[in-house]
Write a protein that holds these residues in place. Structure first.
Motif, PDB file in Angstrom:
ATOM      1  N   SER A  87     -31.023  15.674  50.413  1.00 30.19           N
ATOM      2  CA  SER A  87     -32.391  15.186  50.241  1.00 30.19           C
ATOM      3  C   SER A  87     -32.434  13.975  49.307  1.00 30.19           C
ATOM      4  CB  SER A  87     -33.284  16.302  49.696  1.00 30.19           C
ATOM      5  OG  SER A  87     -33.348  17.383  50.594  1.00 30.19           O
ATOM      6  N   LYS A  88     -31.617  14.038  48.254  1.00 27.26           N
ATOM      7  CA  LYS A  88     -31.541  12.924  47.307  1.00 27.26           C
ATOM      8  C   LYS A  88     -31.013  11.672  47.993  1.00 27.26           C
ATOM      9  CE  LYS A  88     -27.973  12.280  45.089  1.00 27.26           C
ATOM     10  NZ  LYS A  88     -26.757  11.453  45.299  1.00 27.26           N
ATOM     11  N   ASP A  89     -29.969  11.828  48.794  1.00 28.85           N
ATOM     12  CA  ASP A  89     -29.373  10.675  49.479  1.00 28.85           C
ATOM     13  C   ASP A  89     -30.339  10.054  50.494  1.00 28.85           C
ATOM     14  OD1 ASP A  89     -27.068  10.959  48.027  1.00 28.85           O
ATOM     15  OD2 ASP A  89     -25.942  11.986  49.605  1.00 28.85           O
ATOM     16  N   VAL A  90     -31.107  10.901  51.169  1.00 28.09           N
ATOM     17  CA  VAL A  90     -32.096  10.397  52.123  1.00 28.09           C
ATOM     18  C   VAL A  90     -33.140   9.551  51.402  1.00 28.09           C
ATOM     19  CG1 VAL A  90     -33.988  11.078  53.657  1.00 28.09           C
ATOM     20  CG2 VAL A  90     -31.771  12.224  53.832  1.00 28.09           C
ATOM     21  N   GLU A  91     -33.601  10.023  50.254  1.00 21.32           N
ATOM     22  CA  GLU A  91     -34.620   9.286  49.506  1.00 21.32           C
ATOM     23  C   GLU A  91     -34.054   7.982  48.945  1.00 21.32           C
ATOM     24  OE1 GLU A  91     -38.252   8.294  47.569  1.00 21.32           O
ATOM     25  OE2 GLU A  91     -37.653   9.389  49.385  1.00 21.32           O
ATOM     26  N   ILE A  92     -32.818   8.013  48.451  1.00 20.37           N
ATOM     27  CA  ILE A  92     -32.205   6.795  47.924  1.00 20.37           C
ATOM     28  C   ILE A  92     -32.036   5.768  49.032  1.00 20.37           C
ATOM     29  CG2 ILE A  92     -30.140   5.824  46.853  1.00 20.37           C
ATOM     30  CD1 ILE A  92     -32.037   7.502  45.018  1.00 20.37           C
ATOM     31  N   ALA A  93     -31.651   6.226  50.221  1.00 21.19           N
ATOM     32  CA  ALA A  93     -31.515   5.309  51.362  1.00 21.19           C
ATOM     33  C   ALA A  93     -32.859   4.690  51.716  1.00 21.19           C
ATOM     34  CB  ALA A  93     -30.932   6.051  52.559  1.00 21.19           C
ATOM     35  N   ARG A  94     -33.918   5.497  51.636  1.00 25.57           N
ATOM     36  CA  ARG A  94     -35.259   4.979  51.923  1.00 25.57           C
ATOM     37  C   ARG A  94     -35.656   3.899  50.919  1.00 25.57           C
ATOM     38  NH1 ARG A  94     -40.618   5.443  50.601  1.00 25.57           N
ATOM     39  NH2 ARG A  94     -40.133   6.660  48.743  1.00 25.57           N
ATOM     40  N   LEU A  95     -35.403   4.158  49.635  1.00 22.83           N
ATOM     41  CA  LEU A  95     -35.756   3.187  48.601  1.00 22.83           C
ATOM     42  C   LEU A  95     -34.936   1.907  48.736  1.00 22.83           C
ATOM     43  CD1 LEU A  95     -36.054   5.587  45.528  1.00 22.83           C
ATOM     44  CD2 LEU A  95     -37.919   4.509  46.788  1.00 22.83           C
ATOM     45  N   SER A  96     -33.650   2.055  49.033  1.00 20.38           N
ATOM     46  CA  SER A  96     -32.806   0.874  49.231  1.00 20.38           C
ATOM     47  C   SER A  96     -33.317   0.043  50.403  1.00 20.38           C
ATOM     48  CB  SER A  96     -31.354   1.297  49.471  1.00 20.38           C
ATOM     49  OG  SER A  96     -30.521   0.182  49.687  1.00 20.38           O
ATOM     50  N   GLY A  97     -33.752   0.735  51.450  1.00 21.62           N
ATOM     51  CA  GLY A  97     -34.295   0.038  52.608  1.00 21.62           C
ATOM     52  C   GLY A  97     -35.556  -0.735  52.278  1.00 21.62           C
ATOM     53  N   ILE A  98     -36.396  -0.171  51.404  1.00 22.80           N
ATOM     54  CA  ILE A  98     -37.620  -0.864  50.986  1.00 22.80           C
ATOM     55  C   ILE A  98     -37.268  -2.140  50.230  1.00 22.80           C
ATOM     56  CG2 ILE A  98     -39.606  -0.718  49.439  1.00 22.80           C
ATOM     57  CD1 ILE A  98     -39.818   2.251  50.201  1.00 22.80           C
ATOM     58  N   TYR A  99     -36.288  -2.045  49.334  1.00 21.55           N
ATOM     59  CA  TYR A  99     -35.856  -3.233  48.596  1.00 21.55           C
ATOM     60  C   TYR A  99     -35.387  -4.322  49.556  1.00 21.55           C
ATOM     61  CZ  TYR A  99     -35.987  -1.738  43.688  1.00 21.55           C
ATOM     62  OH  TYR A  99     -36.407  -1.382  42.426  1.00 21.55           O
ATOM     63  N   ALA A 100     -34.551  -3.924  50.527  1.00 20.58           N
ATOM     64  CA  ALA A 100     -34.028  -4.901  51.491  1.00 20.58           C
ATOM     65  C   ALA A 100     -35.156  -5.496  52.330  1.00 20.58           C
ATOM     66  CB  ALA A 100     -32.990  -4.230  52.389  1.00 20.58           C
ATOM     67  N   ALA A 101     -36.091  -4.648  52.763  1.00 19.03           N
ATOM     68  CA  ALA A 101     -37.219  -5.130  53.575  1.00 19.03           C
ATOM     69  C   ALA A 101     -38.086  -6.105  52.799  1.00 19.03           C
ATOM     70  CB  ALA A 101     -38.056  -3.946  54.054  1.00 19.03           C
ATOM     71  N   ASN A 102     -38.319  -5.823  51.521  1.00 19.86           N
ATOM     72  CA  ASN A 102     -39.141  -6.712  50.702  1.00 19.86           C
ATOM     73  C   ASN A 102     -38.480  -8.070  50.497  1.00 19.86           C
ATOM     74  OD1 ASN A 102     -41.215  -4.883  50.443  1.00 19.86           O
ATOM     75  ND2 ASN A 102     -40.513  -4.073  48.470  1.00 19.86           N
ATOM     76  N   LEU A 103     -37.143  -8.062  50.404  1.00 16.28           N
ATOM     77  CA  LEU A 103     -36.436  -9.340  50.325  1.00 16.28           C
ATOM     78  C   LEU A 103     -36.672 -10.150  51.595  1.00 16.28           C
ATOM     79  CD1 LEU A 103     -33.043  -8.215  48.748  1.00 16.28           C
ATOM     80  CD2 LEU A 103     -34.659  -9.817  47.723  1.00 16.28           C
ATOM     81  N   GLY A 104     -36.558  -9.467  52.738  1.00 14.94           N
ATOM     82  CA  GLY A 104     -36.771 -10.150  54.015  1.00 14.94           C
ATOM     83  C   GLY A 104     -38.171 -10.696  54.160  1.00 14.94           C
ATOM     84  N   LYS A 105     -39.160  -9.917  53.753  1.00 14.43           N
ATOM     85  CA  LYS A 105     -40.554 -10.355  53.843  1.00 14.43           C
ATOM     86  C   LYS A 105     -40.815 -11.592  52.981  1.00 14.43           C
ATOM     87  CE  LYS A 105     -42.364  -5.711  54.765  1.00 14.43           C
ATOM     88  NZ  LYS A 105     -43.132  -4.573  54.201  1.00 14.43           N
ATOM     89  N   ALA A 106     -40.083 -11.677  51.871  1.00 16.57           N
ATOM     90  CA  ALA A 106     -40.268 -12.818  50.974  1.00 16.57           C
ATOM     91  C   ALA A 106     -39.519 -14.054  51.463  1.00 16.57           C
ATOM     92  CB  ALA A 106     -39.799 -12.453  49.569  1.00 16.57           C
ATOM     93  N   GLY A 107     -38.666 -13.863  52.486  1.00 20.61           N
ATOM     94  CA  GLY A 107     -37.910 -14.992  53.006  1.00 20.61           C
ATOM     95  C   GLY A 107     -36.548 -15.184  52.377  1.00 20.61           C
ATOM     96  N   VAL A 108     -36.050 -14.150  51.701  1.00 21.62           N
ATOM     97  CA  VAL A 108     -34.727 -14.215  51.071  1.00 21.62           C
ATOM     98  C   VAL A 108     -33.661 -13.830  52.091  1.00 21.62           C
ATOM     99  CG1 VAL A 108     -33.244 -13.330  49.226  1.00 21.62           C
ATOM    100  CG2 VAL A 108     -35.710 -13.616  48.828  1.00 21.62           C
ATOM    101  N   ASP A 109     -32.594 -14.608  52.184  1.00 24.48           N
ATOM    102  CA  ASP A 109     -31.461 -14.255  53.036  1.00 24.48           C
ATOM    103  C   ASP A 109     -30.554 -13.291  52.284  1.00 24.48           C
ATOM    104  OD1 ASP A 109     -32.370 -15.900  55.025  1.00 24.48           O
ATOM    105  OD2 ASP A 109     -31.057 -17.584  54.511  1.00 24.48           O
ATOM    106  N   LEU A 110     -30.288 -12.145  52.892  1.00 28.82           N
ATOM    107  CA  LEU A 110     -29.450 -11.122  52.273  1.00 28.82           C
ATOM    108  C   LEU A 110     -28.032 -11.230  52.809  1.00 28.82           C
ATOM    109  CD1 LEU A 110     -28.995  -8.591  50.557  1.00 28.82           C
ATOM    110  CD2 LEU A 110     -29.922  -7.227  52.454  1.00 28.82           C
ATOM    111  N   VAL A 111     -27.084 -11.401  51.913  1.00 31.25           N
ATOM    112  CA  VAL A 111     -25.672 -11.502  52.271  1.00 31.25           C
ATOM    113  C   VAL A 111     -24.970 -10.234  51.824  1.00 31.25           C
ATOM    114  CG1 VAL A 111     -23.541 -12.811  51.976  1.00 31.25           C
ATOM    115  CG2 VAL A 111     -25.754 -14.010  51.974  1.00 31.25           C
TER     116      VAL A 111
END
Length: 461
Positions: A87-111
C-alpha cells in the motif's frame, strides 16, 4: 556572437527543491529540462519524509490500541507487513507520478538518467551518449546515507533507504545512530513489535537539540520498550546461523536479525563532474554557495541538502523559490534560516523552533529566562499510562522575546508549526501570556507557563 544553448536552465535532481525551481522557471517562459537518475520526487517523497511518516502512523496504532483498552475498548489486532509495504509503494508511485505530471504541465522536459557535468555549460546523460547544453545549471542532488566503510561486516547492514523495502518484518533489530532518522526508525520498529536496540556513540540522542528535550525523549522511548545504549559503537558485525552478531565497544555482543545504520547523510556530489565545471566544495564536502545559492562557477547554482546548509524539505523548496526570484525575476532574495521549525517523528514526537537554552545563553546579550513544564496528558492520565509531555519556552530576558520553543509529546509537530509563527514574528512572553488558552488541550500550557526555572534547577514533573 551570442552563444545558443539547448536550454535556458538545466536542473540536476528532481527532488522537492529541483522540481520547484524547474516548474517556476518554465512557467516563466524559459526552456527548462530536469534530470533524475532514480524516481521523480527525490529523498522526501521516495525514500524519506513521506514513506517514513506512513510507517510512523502504522506503528503508532499499537500504542493507540493499548490506550483504547483503558477507555473500555476490547481490541484484537494483527499487523500485515507485506500488505502495508504494498500500500505504501502504491501511494509513493502515485505521488511520484503527480510530480512528473506537474513538470510536464509546466513545460519542463524530464530526462531519465544520471546527469554529470562535462563543463560549466554542458551535461552528459551517463550511458545514453547524450549531451545537453544550458545557459544556467542548478544542482539539487540531495544527500545519501553515510556508513563507516572500514567497519568489519558493514556490508551486512542496511540504511534507512533499504528499511522501506524489507521483504519481511524482523523480530530483532539494532539501529546505530542518535539523530532524528535513528530515533524515528527505532519508534517505528518497536511499535510494530520488533525487539529494538538503539546504539549511539554520544552521551545522549538528538545531538544539537535542547538538552531537556534530549533527556526527556530518551526516557520516553525507553518506556516504549526500546533499549538505548549510549556512549558506545560497533566494533564489528558478524553473520551467524541465526542472525547478525553485533560486537560493541563496551564488550557486549547482541544478536539481531537486521542491523540498520542511521549515522547521518552526506551531500550527493560524488561523480557529478563538479571539478570540470569549476564548482568548489566546502571542507566538509558540500557544494559551496553564497547567500543566493550561487556556486563558484558564474552560471551554476545549488540548493537543498547538497549544500548542507539546513537539510529540510521545506527549506529546499524556499531556496528554489529564492533562486528563481533572484535569477529570473531580477529580485534578489535569499532564504532566512532563522527560527525554522522542525519536527522529529519519534514516538512521542518532538517539535522545535528557535534557540535551545544553551544556544540562547551563548547568543543573547543578557540573561535568559526559561519556563519548563512536564505533565501527564489528560488522555493518558485517564488510563494510568506514564507517558509525559515536555514543554519549554526560552526567553531573552532583555527583550522578553520568546526565542525558543521545545515540545515533546503527542502532536508536537502540529503545535510547533503555529508556535513558529509567534517566534518568527518576535512576540514577547507577555504577548504569549495575553493569549487566551484553549481548554482542555495540551497546547494551552504554552500560554499559561508562569514560573521561571532557576539555573541548575530541574523543573518538577
Amino acid at each position: 556572437m551570442t552563444q545558443t544553448y539547448d536550454y535556458d536552465l538545466f536542473v540536476i535532481g528532481a527532488g522537492s527543491g529541483g522540481v520547484r525551481a524547474a516548474r517556476l522557471t518554465a512557467l516563466g517562459g524559459k526552456r527548462v529540462a530536469i534530470a533524475e537518475e532514480h524516481r521523480v520526487g527525490g529523498t522526501c517523497v521516495i525514500r524519506g519524509c513521506v514513506p517514513k511518516k506512513f510507517m510512523v502512523m502504522a506503528s503508532d496504532f499499537a500504542h493507540q490500541f493499548e490506550t483504547a483498552e483503558g477507555y473500555g475498548w476490547t481490541v484484537e489486532a494483527s499487523f500485515d507487513w507485506p500488505k502495508f509495504i504494498h500500500s505504501k509503494d502504491v501511494e509513493i508511485a502515485r505521488l511520484s507520478g503527480i510530480y512528473a505530471a506537474n513538470l510536464g504541465k509546466a513545460g519542463v522536459d524530464l530526462v531519465h538518467g544520471r546527469a554529470v557535468l562535462k563543463d560549466a555549460h554542458t551535461v552528459e546523460i551517463v550511458g545514453k551518449g547524450q549531451t545537453i547544453t544550458a545557459e544556467r545549471i542548478l544542482v539539487a542532488t540531495g544527500g545519501r546515507p553515510w556508513v563507516p566503510e572500514n567497519l568489519p561486516g558493514i556490508d551486512l547492514a542496511i540504511t534507512s533507504e533499504e528499511a522501506f523495502h524489507l521483504p519481511e518484518l524482523p523480530k530483532r533489530i539494532m539501529i546505530a545512530g542518535g539523530g532524528y532518522i535513528a530515533v524515528e526508525f527505532a519508534g517505528i520498529f518497536a511499535g510494530l513489535g520488533v525487539e529494538t536496540t538503539l546504539i549511539y556513540r554520544g552521551p545522549n540522542i538528538l545531538r544539537g537539540f535542547d538538552d531537556d528535550v534530549r533527556a526527556h525523549l530518551a526516557g520516553e522511548i525507553e518506556k516504549r520498550g526500546i533499549k538505548v545504549i549510549l556512549g558506545c559503537q560497533h566494533q564489528a558485525i558478524e553473520q551467524t546461523e541465526t542472525g547478525l552478531l553485533n560486537r560493541l565497544g563496551n564488550g557486549m555482543a547482541i544478536e539481531t536479525d537486521v542491523v540498520m545504520f542511521a549515522t547521518g547523510r552526506v551531500p550527493h556530489v560524488k561523480g557529478l563532474g563538479l571539478e570540470l565545471a569549476g564548482v568548489d566544495l566546502t571542507p566538509e564536502g558540500a557544494i559551496k554557495v553564497d547567500a543566493f545559492s550561487k556556486t563558484s562557477a558564474d552560471n551554476i547554482w545549488a540548493i537543498g541538502d547538497v549544500t548542507d546548509r539546513m537539510n529540510l524539505t521545506p527549506v529546499a523548496i524556499r531556496e528554489a523559490v529564492a533562486f528563481h526570484e533572484t535569477v529570473y525575476r531580477n529580485n534578489p532574495v535569499h532564504f532566512d534560516y532563522e527560527a525554522v521549525a522542525t519536527g522529529v517523528f519519534s514516538q512521542p514526537p518532538v517539535g522545535v523552533v528557535g534557540l535551545s537554552e544553551s544556544e540562547a545563553r551563548h547568543t543573547c546579550p543578557g540573561e535568559v529566562d526559561v519556563y519548563v513544564t512536564r505533565f501527564r496528558p489528560m488522555k493518558y492520565a485517564f488510563t494510568g499510562q506514564e507517558e509525559r509531555v515536555l514543554m519549554k519556552l526560552v526567553v531573552d530576558a532583555t527583550s522578553q522575546k520568546v526565542v525558543g520553543v521545545h515540545i515533546v509529546g503527542p502532536e508536537a509537530p502540529e503545535m510547533i508549526q503555529l508556535a513558529a509563527i509567534a517566534v518568527k514574528a518576535g512576540l514577547t512572553k507577555a504577548q504569549w501570556d495575553a493569549t487566551c488558552a484553549v481548554h482542555p488541550t495540551m497546547a494551552e500550557e504554552l500560554v499559561t507557563l508562569k514560573d521561571k526555572q532557576h539555573p541548575g534547577n530541574v523543573s518538577a514533573g
